[in-house]
Scaffold this motif. Structure first.
Motif, PDB file in Angstrom:
ATOM      1  N   ALA A  48       0.830  -1.208   0.000  1.00  0.00           N
ATOM      2  CA  ALA A  48       0.000   0.000   0.000  1.00  0.00           C
ATOM      3  C   ALA A  48       0.861   1.254   0.000  1.00  0.00           C
ATOM      4  O   ALA A  48       0.529   2.252  -0.655  1.00  0.00           O
ATOM      5  CB  ALA A  48      -0.922   0.003   1.215  1.00  0.00           C
ATOM      6  N   ALA A  49       1.996   1.221   0.719  1.00  0.00           N
ATOM      7  CA  ALA A  49       2.895   2.379   0.740  1.00  0.00           C
ATOM      8  C   ALA A  49       3.462   2.638  -0.652  1.00  0.00           C
ATOM      9  O   ALA A  49       3.525   3.782  -1.109  1.00  0.00           O
ATOM     10  CB  ALA A  49       4.021   2.149   1.747  1.00  0.00           C
ATOM     11  N   ARG A  50       3.880   1.554  -1.330  1.00  0.00           N
ATOM     12  CA  ARG A  50       4.404   1.715  -2.689  1.00  0.00           C
ATOM     13  C   ARG A  50       3.318   2.215  -3.642  1.00  0.00           C
ATOM     14  O   ARG A  50       3.569   3.042  -4.513  1.00  0.00           O
ATOM     15  CB  ARG A  50       4.980   0.386  -3.170  1.00  0.00           C
ATOM     16  N   MET A  51       2.103   1.713  -3.453  1.00  0.00           N
ATOM     17  CA  MET A  51       1.000   2.146  -4.302  1.00  0.00           C
ATOM     18  C   MET A  51       0.707   3.632  -4.081  1.00  0.00           C
ATOM     19  O   MET A  51       0.514   4.396  -5.031  1.00  0.00           O
ATOM     20  CB  MET A  51      -0.249   1.315  -4.025  1.00  0.00           C
ATOM     21  N   ALA A  52       0.699   4.052  -2.819  1.00  0.00           N
ATOM     22  CA  ALA A  52       0.402   5.454  -2.509  1.00  0.00           C
ATOM     23  C   ALA A  52       1.492   6.366  -3.058  1.00  0.00           C
ATOM     24  O   ALA A  52       1.209   7.393  -3.683  1.00  0.00           O
ATOM     25  CB  ALA A  52       0.264   5.641  -1.007  1.00  0.00           C
ATOM     26  N   ASN A  53       2.758   6.000  -2.853  1.00  0.00           N
ATOM     27  CA  ASN A  53       3.844   6.817  -3.373  1.00  0.00           C
ATOM     28  C   ASN A  53       3.828   6.846  -4.902  1.00  0.00           C
ATOM     29  O   ASN A  53       4.069   7.875  -5.527  1.00  0.00           O
ATOM     30  CB  ASN A  53       5.192   6.291  -2.875  1.00  0.00           C
ATOM     31  N   ALA A 101       4.007   3.219   5.363  1.00  0.00           N
ATOM     32  CA  ALA A 101       5.375   2.731   5.558  1.00  0.00           C
ATOM     33  C   ALA A 101       5.766   2.762   7.029  1.00  0.00           C
ATOM     34  O   ALA A 101       6.432   1.844   7.538  1.00  0.00           O
ATOM     35  CB  ALA A 101       6.345   3.573   4.733  1.00  0.00           C
ATOM     36  N   ALA A 102       5.333   3.803   7.745  1.00  0.00           N
ATOM     37  CA  ALA A 102       5.680   3.912   9.166  1.00  0.00           C
ATOM     38  C   ALA A 102       5.005   2.831   9.997  1.00  0.00           C
ATOM     39  O   ALA A 102       5.464   2.518  11.113  1.00  0.00           O
ATOM     40  CB  ALA A 102       5.285   5.295   9.688  1.00  0.00           C
ATOM     41  N   ALA A 106       1.262   6.577  -6.718  1.00  0.00           N
ATOM     42  CA  ALA A 106       0.109   7.387  -7.142  1.00  0.00           C
ATOM     43  C   ALA A 106       0.313   8.857  -6.833  1.00  0.00           C
ATOM     44  O   ALA A 106      -0.582   9.667  -7.089  1.00  0.00           O
ATOM     45  CB  ALA A 106      -1.150   6.883  -6.449  1.00  0.00           C
ATOM     46  N   GLY A 107       1.468   9.222  -6.268  1.00  0.00           N
ATOM     47  CA  GLY A 107       1.716  10.622  -5.942  1.00  0.00           C
ATOM     48  C   GLY A 107       0.967  11.070  -4.700  1.00  0.00           C
ATOM     49  O   GLY A 107       0.630  12.244  -4.570  1.00  0.00           O
ATOM     50  N   ASP A 108       0.710  10.135  -3.777  1.00  0.00           N
ATOM     51  CA  ASP A 108      -0.012  10.431  -2.538  1.00  0.00           C
ATOM     52  C   ASP A 108       0.921  10.153  -1.361  1.00  0.00           C
ATOM     53  O   ASP A 108       0.772   9.166  -0.638  1.00  0.00           O
ATOM     54  CB  ASP A 108      -1.266   9.544  -2.457  1.00  0.00           C
ATOM     55  N   PRO A 109       1.923  11.026  -1.142  1.00  0.00           N
ATOM     56  CA  PRO A 109       2.968  10.721  -0.157  1.00  0.00           C
ATOM     57  C   PRO A 109       2.488  10.744   1.285  1.00  0.00           C
ATOM     58  O   PRO A 109       3.111  10.126   2.142  1.00  0.00           O
ATOM     59  CB  PRO A 109       4.005  11.821  -0.407  1.00  0.00           C
ATOM     60  N   VAL A 110       1.406  11.452   1.587  1.00  0.00           N
ATOM     61  CA  VAL A 110       0.919  11.478   2.976  1.00  0.00           C
ATOM     62  C   VAL A 110       0.510  10.072   3.408  1.00  0.00           C
ATOM     63  O   VAL A 110       0.912   9.584   4.471  1.00  0.00           O
ATOM     64  CB  VAL A 110      -0.260  12.458   3.100  1.00  0.00           C
ATOM     65  N   ARG A 111      -0.281   9.414   2.567  1.00  0.00           N
ATOM     66  CA  ARG A 111      -0.651   8.030   2.874  1.00  0.00           C
ATOM     67  C   ARG A 111       0.554   7.110   2.773  1.00  0.00           C
ATOM     68  O   ARG A 111       0.713   6.164   3.569  1.00  0.00           O
ATOM     69  CB  ARG A 111      -1.754   7.562   1.932  1.00  0.00           C
ATOM     70  N   GLY A 112       1.417   7.356   1.781  1.00  0.00           N
ATOM     71  CA  GLY A 112       2.592   6.508   1.626  1.00  0.00           C
ATOM     72  C   GLY A 112       3.439   6.500   2.869  1.00  0.00           C
ATOM     73  O   GLY A 112       3.909   5.437   3.311  1.00  0.00           O
ATOM     74  N   GLN A 113       3.634   7.657   3.464  1.00  0.00           N
ATOM     75  CA  GLN A 113       4.444   7.738   4.677  1.00  0.00           C
ATOM     76  C   GLN A 113       3.745   7.057   5.855  1.00  0.00           C
ATOM     77  O   GLN A 113       4.378   6.364   6.654  1.00  0.00           O
ATOM     78  CB  GLN A 113       4.724   9.206   5.020  1.00  0.00           C
TER      79      GLN A 113
END
Length: 917
Positions: free
Chosen positions: A371-376, A388-389, A378-385
């Motif tokens: 999901a973190a890779r998908m969010a990043n 990942a955390a 997709a250009g959605d770094p808030v969810r990506g971070q």
């Protein structure tokens, strides 16, 4: 809430306003029924319509409310003051009383009465029946304003179906209307991407737009700089007055309907069958009918809330325990399909993962990492971070830390991301790094390259980044198996980074040779990493080819990059800006303006969060498109907020180019805004950006300086820059600079521009070639013909300049009749030429001005008077009048009376021709 700015201008409702007023005047109708959602602007429209008809109809207003809805005839109580208690028991007596009241009002005012009934959804049944009787009588006009789904207005709706009332349904405002509304509220230009975001968040509802504007300002997410506005983050709406509206909406629904609304809001999107199973199908149908829920025409008939803000606010209102209960019911009925997700479902997948974390559920490390890779991606770094955390399992921590660094890089936290990636690489060298896989190595190397570019690092450092990650990959491979080799995809990725270094330093000759080899692979990308590598290679190749003037080939490679982006199931959306800029540059240099318009429209319709990160980038190309067309005022209006947005976030390093462009446009149109000083800021930019755009930026700054000179053309710097571009093989850059040379009066460059554009692809180059050849030849007929070519290519400023050169030629050679005829042609064709004029035409244009006496004579001629009649009118000799008429004909560029009216009407004595319109 109204739809007007401070000058009460109506935004986006001109068609509806015209329809309302015309329907109220239609003798075959009894009035209009205006329907729409709360806050959509119904009352504002009705008020404006009543104002427009104020000289014909006398408006009287009543307004419904929840309290009045419980009282018989409550909404009409104002007109029943004279009724006795006994009369109030008789519907017929009440009707007579109200009719008598309006008859007296009509006799007093002398105008027909217009009864405006606002908030009619709260009307009581007795009042609804009485209004129906009044409408059928035809003694007054009705304007009823209501929400679309209001049971108590069914009688009035039946009158609309029978053709006695006109029904007008108000939908959301268009994106452009929202933009104009925002500009009016803010009192200054707003970044187009920011207004698009507000339009999408609000669903085009002006009440919601205004609430979002206020909230964003209070949160300092909508900021102003140099008089221009832009969003730095999406506004948070969970503590605005909209929350109370949503609470009221929920309170008015049944428990089953509230259950559906909460379920869909929390899930983001669910198949209809699942929603019906966990909630209630009848409630689903009711919400669809009322316009709160929409069923999409996809495979699963997915359900989602029509109003985006409703979903966000409802999620904030649902307690965690209730949310977890709903999630458990959904999961008992629904198991999302695993595997690659279509791009349009990426958001739904990310929302489901976020929902699980909100409910306190511990997800598996692999699921979170994915999901973190998908969010990043997709250009959605808030969810990506966030995702990942949440990864704690040791074997996946390294990959998760890479994703955290990727997310931070996308958010602009370059120092932290760079330091974290360097620590991870150092850990490999020291033997402490574990948990690496090919994808993480690939993403770390590409993110390291991005960080170097964004922190204005030297191009020589990029091969060092490639070497570092190549060595790290070799170390990881040797640990995983004896004699293990570096994965092919990692090695290929480092090759792309080395070529990117050549592009950064402007060595396009070597770069294009190596890129031609890298893009030979025609088989579909076998993995995400393959797709990313090929996308970057095609994008870099498109950039190089476009700068070198091979715009047709550049477009092909830009399209290949776009196809890779679109086929990656949303996992490469973070490259949207990279791909867009390469496509936009190719389209701009080839003169494919309509296609660039379409590309910009697609970007505005893309993932919502990208409108923040790419807002300034989009704004620059929106402005560049207008300026290439010659619409400098419109271009500058878009550039001012774009420049300020780029100062905050500039992923493609376009700020120097934007500063030069804005400085030039502002100087030429003399608009007096802070943009006039932008050209001077180009040299002081903390970074230069791409080489070809840096040269162009300097050229616009030099052209701005030349335009301000009072001592004639000072375009020597421009000529030097054009020579530098030519020496570097940057033919597109040279083309732009040479066009500027001619624009500031250095006509000696016309020959070189003609030579350069002779074999240059695209409509823009063809128009410039015809223009340059005509100027170099000194032939006025060719200049006029070149203007026609320029108009077809939408190069309106070039068209006006070309005609302007012909005008000056005829003036210098004493052919005043032909000169004035061309001046009049310019005036008559202003609309076709997008209103563009040029400053150096003003000495010639003033010659066409008529004296006051000549204006009087023309008016008499147009009324049918003869020379003899005019002579008698002014007590002049007929010969004197004929002399006046001759001079008028010469000034207007005509030779016969039949052409007088059209030529004279084209003349605008009050028009300031020394501006760029």
């Amino acid at each position: 809430m109204t739809l007007w700015g401070h000058d009460r201008q109506l935004f986006g409702r001109e068609r509806e306003l015209a329809e309302v007023t015309s329907r109220l005047l239609d003798p075959g109708l009894r009035g209009v029924l205006i329907l729409g959602a709360e806050g959509i602007g119904k009352s504002s429209l009705a008020e404006q319509a009543a104002d427009r008809l104020a000289s014909i109809m006398a408006p009287y207003y009543v307004c419904g409310s929840p309290v009045l809805s419980t009282m018989q005839y409550g909404i009409l109580s104002t007109y029943l003051g004279s009724a006795t208690a006994a009369e109030m028991e008789s519907p017929l007596s009440v009707l007579r009383t109200v009719r008598a009241h309006f008859q007296r009002l009509t006799e007093t005012s002398g105008m027909q009465s217009l009864l405006v009934v606002d908030n009619a959804q709260y009307i009581d049944e007795a009042s609804a029946h009485l209004l129906t009787q009044l409408a059928m009588s035809g003694e007054l006009r009705l304007m009823v304003i209501s929400r679309a789904r209001a049971p108590r207005i069914h009688e009035l709706l039946s009158l609309a179906r029978d053709g006695l009332l006109a029904r007008i349904d108000l939908g959301p405002l268009s994106r452009q209307a929202v933009h104009e509304f925002c500009v009016s509220v803010l009192g200054g230009p707003l970044l187009q991407a920011s207004s698009t975001l507000l339009s999408r968040m609000s669903g085009g509802n002006p009440l919601y737009v205004k609430e979002l504007l206020g909230r964003a300002q209070r949160q300092r997410r909508l900021v102003e700089a140099n008089g221009a506005w832009f969003l730095t983050q999406e506004p948070d709406c969970v503590d605005t007055s909209l929350v109370d509206l949503v609470k009221g909406m929920l309170a008015a629904r049944t428990p089953a309907e509230r259950n559906v609304l909460e379920t869909v809001a929390l899930a983001g999107r669910l198949p209809r069958a699942v929603v019906s199973a966990v909630a209630d199908d009848e409630a689903v149908r009711s919400l669809v009918i009322d316009g709160l829920l929409e069923i999409l025409p996809d495979r699963d008939e997915s359900a989602h809330l029509v109003q985006p803000l409703h979903a966000e606010i409802i999620r904030s209102l649902v307690p965690v325990a209730r949310s977890a209960e709903i999630r458990a019911r959904v999961l008992a009925r629904y198991t999302p399909v695993s595997g690659p997700e279509p791009d349009h479902e990426t958001g739904a997948v990310l929302r489901r993962t976020e929902w699980a974390l909100d409910c306190g559920e511990r997800l598996g490390a692999e699921e979170l990492l994915s999901a973190a890779r998908m969010a990043n991606g997709a250009g959605d770094p808030v969810r990506g971070q966030r995702f990942a955390a949440a990864v704690h399992a040791l074997p996946f921590r390294t990959a998760a830390e890479v994703e955290r660094a990727v997310a931070c890089a996308q958010q602009g936290s370059y120092s932290w991301a760079r330091a974290r990636l360097e620590d991870l690489a150092e850990g490999i060298r020291e033997g402490s790094g574990t948990g690496w896989d090919q994808d993480s190595l690939h993403r770390a190397s590409f993110t390291g390259a991005l960080l170097l570019r964004q922190t204005s690092g030297r191009s020589t450092e990029l091969p060092l980044v490639a070497d570092r990650w190549l060595a790290a990959a070799a170390e990881v491979a040797s640990r995983q198996s004896a004699g293990g080799s570096v994965p092919a995809q990692v090695r290929a990725a480092t090759e792309v980074l080395r070529v990117a270094a050549l592009v950064m330093e402007g060595d396009f000759s070597r770069a294009r040779t190596q890129l031609a080899e890298l893009v030979k692979e025609e088989s579909p990308a076998r993995s995400h990493a393959d797709g990313e590598r090929l996308l970057v290679a095609h994008g870099l190749y498109a950039e190089v080819l476009a700068a070198c003037g091979e715009v047709g080939a550049a477009l092909k490679h830009a399209l290949s990059a776009a196809n890779l982006l679109n086929s990656a199931d949303g996992k490469l959306q973070s490259y949207s800006g990279f791909v867009f800029v390469r496509q936009a540059q190719s389209l701009l240099h080839s003169g494919r303006y309509a296609q660039l318009d379409q590309l910009l429209a697609r970007m505005h319709a893309g993932p919502q969060h990208l409108l923040i990160s790419l807002g300034g980038t989009l704004g620059v190309f929106e402005a560049a498109l207008e300026i290439h067309r010659g619409r400098l005022h419109e271009g500058l209006r878009r550039l001012r907020p774009a420049v300020e947005a780029l100062r905050d976030r500039d992923p493609e390093l376009l700020l120097p180019y934007a500063l030069g462009l804005a400085g030039y446009a502002s100087t030429v149109v003399a608009d007096g805004t802070p943009a006039a000083g932008f050209a001077a800021q180009v040299e002081g930019s903390r970074y230069r950006g791409p080489v070809h755009l840096w040269l162009t930026a300097q050229a616009y700054a030099a052209a701005a300086e030349a335009s301000q000179s009072t001592e004639g053309p000072t375009s020597g710097h421009l000529a030097v820059l054009a020579a530098q571009a030519r020496e570097a093989g940057l033919r597109s850059t040279e083309k732009d600079i040479l066009e500027l040379c001619l624009a500031v009066g250095d006509l000696a460059q016309a020959g070189r521009l003609a030579e350069l554009t002779a074999d240059f692809e695209g409509g823009e180059a063809e128009a410039l070639h015809a223009y340059a050849v005509a100027v170099a030849s000194g032939n006025p007929d060719r200049m006029v013909a070149a203007a026609e070519d320029a108009i077809r290519a939408q190069k309106y400023l070039v068209a006006v300049e070309s005609i302007g050169h012909a005008i000056r030629f005829y003036g210098n050679h004493g052919n005043l009749r032909r000169q004035r005829a061309l001046i009049q042609q310019l005036r008559r064709r202003r609309e076709e030429l997008a209103g563009v004029t040029v400053s150096y035409l003003s000495p010639s244009l003033h010659l066409v001005r008529l004296t006051r006496r000549e204006h009087e004579i023309v008016e008499l001629l147009l009324s049918g008077a003869t020379s003899k009649d005019i002579a008698a009118h002014f007590t002049l000799s007929q010969r004197t009048v004929e002399g006046h008429v001759y001079r008028i004909y010469v000034k207007l560029g005509i030779s016969r009376r039949a052409d007088l009216e059209s030529a004279y009407r084209a003349l605008e004595p009050g028009h300031r021709s020394s501006s760029l319109l």
